[in-house]
Scaffold this motif. Structure first.
Motif, mmCIF file in Angstrom:
data_model
loop_
_atom_site.group_PDB
_atom_site.id
_atom_site.type_symbol
_atom_site.label_atom_id
_atom_site.label_comp_id
_atom_site.label_asym_id
_atom_site.label_seq_id
_atom_site.Cartn_x
_atom_site.Cartn_y
_atom_site.Cartn_z
ATOM 1 N N LEU A 274 1.035 -1.265 -0.013
ATOM 2 C CA LEU A 274 -0.018 -0.077 -0.102
ATOM 3 C C LEU A 274 0.896 1.362 0.020
ATOM 4 C CD1 LEU A 274 -3.054 -0.953 2.468
ATOM 5 C CD2 LEU A 274 -2.841 -0.953 -0.023
ATOM 6 N N VAL B 183 -2.967 -0.236 8.604
ATOM 7 C CA VAL B 183 -3.419 -1.226 7.730
ATOM 8 C C VAL B 183 -3.809 -2.544 8.524
ATOM 9 C CG1 VAL B 183 -2.637 -2.639 5.634
ATOM 10 C CG2 VAL B 183 -1.811 -0.141 5.984
ATOM 11 N N ASN C 81 -7.071 -3.911 3.988
ATOM 12 C CA ASN C 81 -6.382 -4.659 3.052
ATOM 13 C C ASN C 81 -6.732 -6.183 2.827
ATOM 14 O OD1 ASN C 81 -4.670 -4.550 0.876
ATOM 15 N ND2 ASN C 81 -3.001 -5.235 1.951
ATOM 16 N N VAL D 95 -9.635 -2.631 0.485
ATOM 17 C CA VAL D 95 -8.841 -2.780 -0.656
ATOM 18 C C VAL D 95 -8.906 -4.297 -0.623
ATOM 19 C CG1 VAL D 95 -6.364 -2.911 -1.949
ATOM 20 C CG2 VAL D 95 -7.274 -0.813 -0.223
#
Length: 284
Positions: free
Chosen positions: A49, A174, A207, A232
């Motif tokens: 990322l 994340v 993610n 994501v």
């Protein structure tokens, strides 16, 4: 892989705030934007990322952008971009290159997409606690040289990572949709607040999300008591292809992952543009 420390690293209360320049700072009237990516544990895709966020920001804006690999131990930022840098952030620290902004450019390398890279060192124990002040000064110096400074802060709240978060305009935490990540995410949110990161500066990125995941996004938000800022999807094949080719995902064929990464980058760019319209000279 970094070991997650058992306590949060605090920033000294008397340390200068962002915008209070040290004697060695370039003294730029308009600082850049610092964005730090911090993973909740190893393997969450933090480097993926950070690298693609930095490359997309460079692609969208065509403005000066640098990514700093701040992991303790050998990092992967340069590897993801197919680079073999001669110098690293440890050389900057050991040579005190942040004292002279003109010298600092000698320690970065450039990818074909125009993104500059300050790579991690090869040792397994640095940058360590004793390097925190130098890391702070390095980021402040880069902030005066580049429009965008992206930091891969790794997966542990080390003293160096805490300094990076303290200086950041935005911190991207994340996580993956699994219980260990979500447990660590709650801890890191608290640790980030201790480092001075609160409110809109803190963003949560889920993610490797999948409709077949054990936990739905709704369940995750209820557990955290917070909303997810970005989601994501999992796309191992595309990411692996980009890493093996040494290019950002945006350099490959268009994909859903590419579109999601583009949204994140454009949101960060828009945040800086909005800040520049309302910022006056002084502390931000």
């Amino acid at each position: 892989m970094q070991r997650v420390v058992g306590h949060a690293a605090r920033v000294p209360p008397d340390f200068p705030q962002r915008g209070v320049f040290s004697p060695w700072h370039t003294g730029c009237v308009t600082p850049g934007m610092i964005v730090s990516f911090l993973g909740t544990k190893g393997g969450t895709g933090t480097t993926t990322l950070a690298v693609n966020g930095a490359a997309d920001i460079r692609r969208i804006t065509r403005r000066s952008s640098v990514i700093v690999d701040l992991k303790t131990g050998p990092g992967d930022v340069a590897l993801f971009l197919g680079l073999r840098p001669r110098h690293s952030v440890l050389h900057v620290i050991d040579h005190a290159a942040w004292r002279d902004p003109g010298r600092l450019s000698n320690y970065v390398c450039e990818h074909n997409c125009g993104l500059h890279v300050l790579a991690a060192g090869e040792g397994f124990d640095r940058p360590g606690p004793g390097d925190a002040d130098a890391v702070d000064q390095t980021l402040r110096c880069l902030d005066g040289l580049y429009d965008f400074v992206i930091v891969d802060a790794g997966t542990a709240m080390t003293p160096c990572a805490a300094r990076a978060l303290h200086l950041s305009d935005v911190v991207m935490l994340v996580a993956n949709p699994d219980v260990p990540c979500l447990r660590n995410l709650q801890r890191l949110i608290y640790a980030a607040k201790l480092a001075g990161v609160v409110g809109e500066r803190l963003k949560i990125v889920l993610n490797r999300a999948s409709e077949f995941g054990v936990l739905s996004t709704g369940q995750i938000e209820r557990v955290l008591g917070l909303g997810l800022d970005y989601i994501v999807n999992s796309d191992y094949r595309t990411v692996a292809s980009a890493v093996n080719s040494g290019v950002p995902v945006s350099a490959l064929r268009s994909s859903e992952l590419d579109g999601q990464l583009d949204i994140i980058a454009r949101a960060l760019v828009g945040r800086r543009e909005g800040a520049l319209q309302t910022t006056t000279y002084g502390v931000r």
